[in-house]
Design an enzyme around this catalytic site. Structure first.
Site, mmCIF file in Angstrom:
data_model
loop_
_atom_site.group_PDB
_atom_site.id
_atom_site.type_symbol
_atom_site.label_atom_id
_atom_site.label_comp_id
_atom_site.label_asym_id
_atom_site.label_seq_id
_atom_site.Cartn_x
_atom_site.Cartn_y
_atom_site.Cartn_z
ATOM 1 N N LYS A 39 0.924 -1.100 -0.065
ATOM 2 C CA LYS A 39 -0.074 -0.074 -0.100
ATOM 3 C C LYS A 39 0.828 1.258 -0.090
ATOM 4 C CE LYS A 39 -2.050 2.007 3.813
ATOM 5 N NZ LYS A 39 -2.408 3.334 3.752
ATOM 6 N N ASP A 71 -3.742 4.221 -1.973
ATOM 7 C CA ASP A 71 -4.597 4.821 -1.252
ATOM 8 C C ASP A 71 -4.543 6.243 -1.220
ATOM 9 O OD1 ASP A 71 -6.176 5.045 1.095
ATOM 10 O OD2 ASP A 71 -4.625 4.618 2.410
ATOM 11 N N LYS A 73 -7.526 8.311 -1.263
ATOM 12 C CA LYS A 73 -8.821 8.626 -0.816
ATOM 13 C C LYS A 73 -9.344 10.017 -1.471
ATOM 14 C CE LYS A 73 -7.655 7.222 4.101
ATOM 15 N NZ LYS A 73 -6.364 6.329 3.900
ATOM 16 N N LEU A 74 -9.690 9.723 -2.681
ATOM 17 C CA LEU A 74 -9.957 10.815 -3.520
ATOM 18 C C LEU A 74 -11.548 11.367 -3.110
ATOM 19 C CD1 LEU A 74 -9.123 8.953 -6.827
ATOM 20 C CD2 LEU A 74 -7.905 10.801 -5.672
ATOM 21 N N HIS A 75 -11.543 12.531 -3.363
ATOM 22 C CA HIS A 75 -12.894 13.308 -2.770
ATOM 23 C C HIS A 75 -12.997 14.752 -3.565
ATOM 24 C CE1 HIS A 75 -15.501 14.674 0.812
ATOM 25 N NE2 HIS A 75 -16.168 14.786 -0.355
ATOM 26 N N ASP A 76 -13.767 14.785 -4.303
ATOM 27 C CA ASP A 76 -13.887 16.061 -5.282
ATOM 28 C C ASP A 76 -15.244 15.945 -5.896
ATOM 29 O OD1 ASP A 76 -13.130 18.525 -6.630
ATOM 30 O OD2 ASP A 76 -11.252 18.319 -6.143
ATOM 31 N N ILE A 77 -15.660 16.987 -6.912
ATOM 32 C CA ILE A 77 -16.226 16.866 -7.861
ATOM 33 C C ILE A 77 -16.310 15.588 -8.665
ATOM 34 C CG2 ILE A 77 -17.170 19.375 -7.590
ATOM 35 C CD1 ILE A 77 -15.915 19.790 -10.472
ATOM 36 N N PRO A 78 -17.601 15.206 -9.207
ATOM 37 C CA PRO A 78 -17.388 13.834 -9.990
ATOM 38 C C PRO A 78 -16.470 13.963 -11.253
ATOM 39 C CG PRO A 78 -19.671 14.399 -9.581
ATOM 40 C CD PRO A 78 -18.810 15.601 -9.102
ATOM 41 N N ASN A 79 -16.323 15.030 -11.884
ATOM 42 C CA ASN A 79 -15.575 15.261 -13.203
ATOM 43 C C ASN A 79 -13.881 15.218 -12.733
ATOM 44 O OD1 ASN A 79 -15.036 15.984 -15.975
ATOM 45 N ND2 ASN A 79 -14.089 17.721 -15.147
ATOM 46 N N THR A 80 -13.663 15.748 -11.627
ATOM 47 C CA THR A 80 -12.392 15.702 -11.191
ATOM 48 C C THR A 80 -11.529 14.403 -10.559
ATOM 49 O OG1 THR A 80 -12.408 18.159 -10.810
ATOM 50 C CG2 THR A 80 -10.838 16.941 -9.684
ATOM 51 N N THR A 135 -11.558 6.701 11.219
ATOM 52 C CA THR A 135 -11.555 6.236 12.709
ATOM 53 C C THR A 135 -11.280 7.481 13.684
ATOM 54 O OG1 THR A 135 -9.676 5.395 12.304
ATOM 55 C CG2 THR A 135 -11.494 3.934 12.136
ATOM 56 N N GLY A 225 1.432 -1.760 8.687
ATOM 57 C CA GLY A 225 2.487 -0.839 8.409
ATOM 58 C C GLY A 225 3.816 -1.202 9.326
ATOM 59 N N ARG A 226 3.951 -0.613 10.246
ATOM 60 C CA ARG A 226 5.021 -0.278 11.138
ATOM 61 C C ARG A 226 5.406 -1.754 11.934
ATOM 62 N NH1 ARG A 226 2.376 4.485 14.575
ATOM 63 N NH2 ARG A 226 0.447 3.437 13.615
HETATM 64 O O1 C5P Z 1 1.492 1.263 10.980
HETATM 65 P P1 C5P Z 1 0.079 0.743 11.059
HETATM 66 O O2 C5P Z 1 0.129 -0.749 10.985
HETATM 67 O O3 C5P Z 1 -0.652 1.484 12.020
HETATM 68 O O4 C5P Z 1 -0.331 1.423 9.475
HETATM 69 C C1 C5P Z 1 -1.591 1.146 9.246
HETATM 70 C C2 C5P Z 1 -2.041 1.831 7.795
HETATM 71 O O5 C5P Z 1 -3.476 1.915 7.717
HETATM 72 C C3 C5P Z 1 -1.377 3.298 7.770
HETATM 73 O O6 C5P Z 1 -0.986 3.443 6.332
HETATM 74 C C4 C5P Z 1 -2.560 4.372 8.082
HETATM 75 O O7 C5P Z 1 -2.615 5.538 7.451
HETATM 76 C C5 C5P Z 1 -3.765 3.122 7.539
HETATM 77 N N1 C5P Z 1 -5.005 3.473 8.300
HETATM 78 C C6 C5P Z 1 -4.840 3.371 9.754
HETATM 79 N N2 C5P Z 1 -6.274 3.578 10.512
HETATM 80 C C7 C5P Z 1 -7.282 3.831 9.684
HETATM 81 C C8 C5P Z 1 -7.302 4.095 8.484
HETATM 82 C C9 C5P Z 1 -5.923 3.687 7.805
HETATM 83 O O8 C5P Z 1 -4.318 3.017 10.418
HETATM 84 N N3 C5P Z 1 -8.558 3.887 10.330
#
Ligand code: C5P
Length: 250
Positions: A39, A71, A73-80, A135, A225-226
């Site tokens: 991702k 990832d 996270k697009l958010h704009d008018i439909p055309n854009t 969240t 991620g981490r």
């Molecule tokens: O490092 P970690 O495992 O917490 O990373 C989780 C990934 O998921 C990050 O890219 C973070 O931006 C994303 N994410 C999140 N919680 C959310 C939505 C997305 O941790 N509620």
């Protein structure tokens, strides 16, 4: 024994191109990927754009069959938003995210563009995943924006809108998996961050779940991620987490 697809997507959250390139090569490169996908999100993409994706996640790595979650996270008018989708289909992402808050017309425009552009370029259509309620927002944050609903009810409402509008799934927290699986049926993609392997540090994830718990509740994909990219040996960490998620070929 049946081989199950690896549900683990590793989030690479960095602007450091060399570090991202090394990490992707080590966890997703030949001879076989230790994760189901990579991702890349706003942090990486705003810094390096499409050339950065091609550099850090090149064709030989993609050829291992590993997925790519863009990832944005697009958010704009439909055309854009449709224009944004059109611009990134050539990178052949498996998944692209879009905010369901953008409304029915925006969602439908995005789906139509994903279909059209992938047909034009003769590539696989990217699947579109909706972001429902972040969240980081609680009831009072929603109220301040004029939304007088419990966050959990708003998540279900937006997931229904996503599904009706032709999206392939949503991003959701571990706590939302069970309700969404019930409401959206067995084929809807549920991509779930907030996953921590047994015995690991939760970092800032307040309501983390283990890979096994999330899969058992009905998650189709896990974002980690981490615990992978900060591990001393990211490949070994990715393999261990994938095994925890039920992958039996590593
Ligand atoms: O490092 P970690 O495992 O917490 O990373 C989780 C990934 O998921 C990050 O890219 C973070 O931006 C994303 N994410 C999140 N919680 C959310 C939505 C997305 O941790 N509620």
């Amino acid at each position: 024994m049946r081989t199950r697809a690896n549900p683990v997507y590793c989030g690479i959250d960095t602007t450091d191109l060399a570090q991202a390139t090394r990490l992707i090569q080590s966890i997703a490169g030949a001879p076989s990927p230790a994760v189901g996908g990579i991702k890349l999100g706003l942090e990486f993409f705003l810094a390096h754009g499409a050339p950065g994706v091609r550099y850090a996640f090149p064709t030989p790595v993609r050829a291992t069959g590993v997925g790519f979650f863009l990832d944005l996270k697009l958010h704009d008018i439909p055309n854009t938003v449709a224009g944004g989708i059109r611009a990134v289909v050539e990178l052949e992402p498996t998944y692209i995210t879009i905010h369901v808050q953008g409304g029915r017309e925006m969602l439908r425009a995005a789906v139509a563009e994903a279909v059209d552009q992938s047909a034009r370029l003769r590539v696989t259509r990217p699947m579109l995943l909706g972001v429902t309620v972040l969240t980081s927002l609680d009831r009072s944050d929603l109220e301040a924006t004029g939304v007088l609903a419990e966050p959990s009810d708003q998540v279900l409402r937006l997931a229904n809108l996503a599904q009706e509008s032709g999206l392939d799934g949503v991003i959701c927290s571990p706590l939302e998996i069970a309700a969404l699986r019930q409401v959206c049926g067995p084929d809807f993609v549920l991509m779930v961050p907030g996953i921590r392997p047994i015995g690991s540090d939760a970092n800032d994830q307040k309501r983390a779940m283990t890979p096994r718990q999330a899969i058992d509740l009905g998650a189709t994909h896990l974002v980690v991620g981490r615990p992978i990219y900060r591990a001393a040996d990211p490949r070994a960490a990715a393999e261990a987490i994938s095994r925890e998620a039920g992958v039996n070929h590593l």
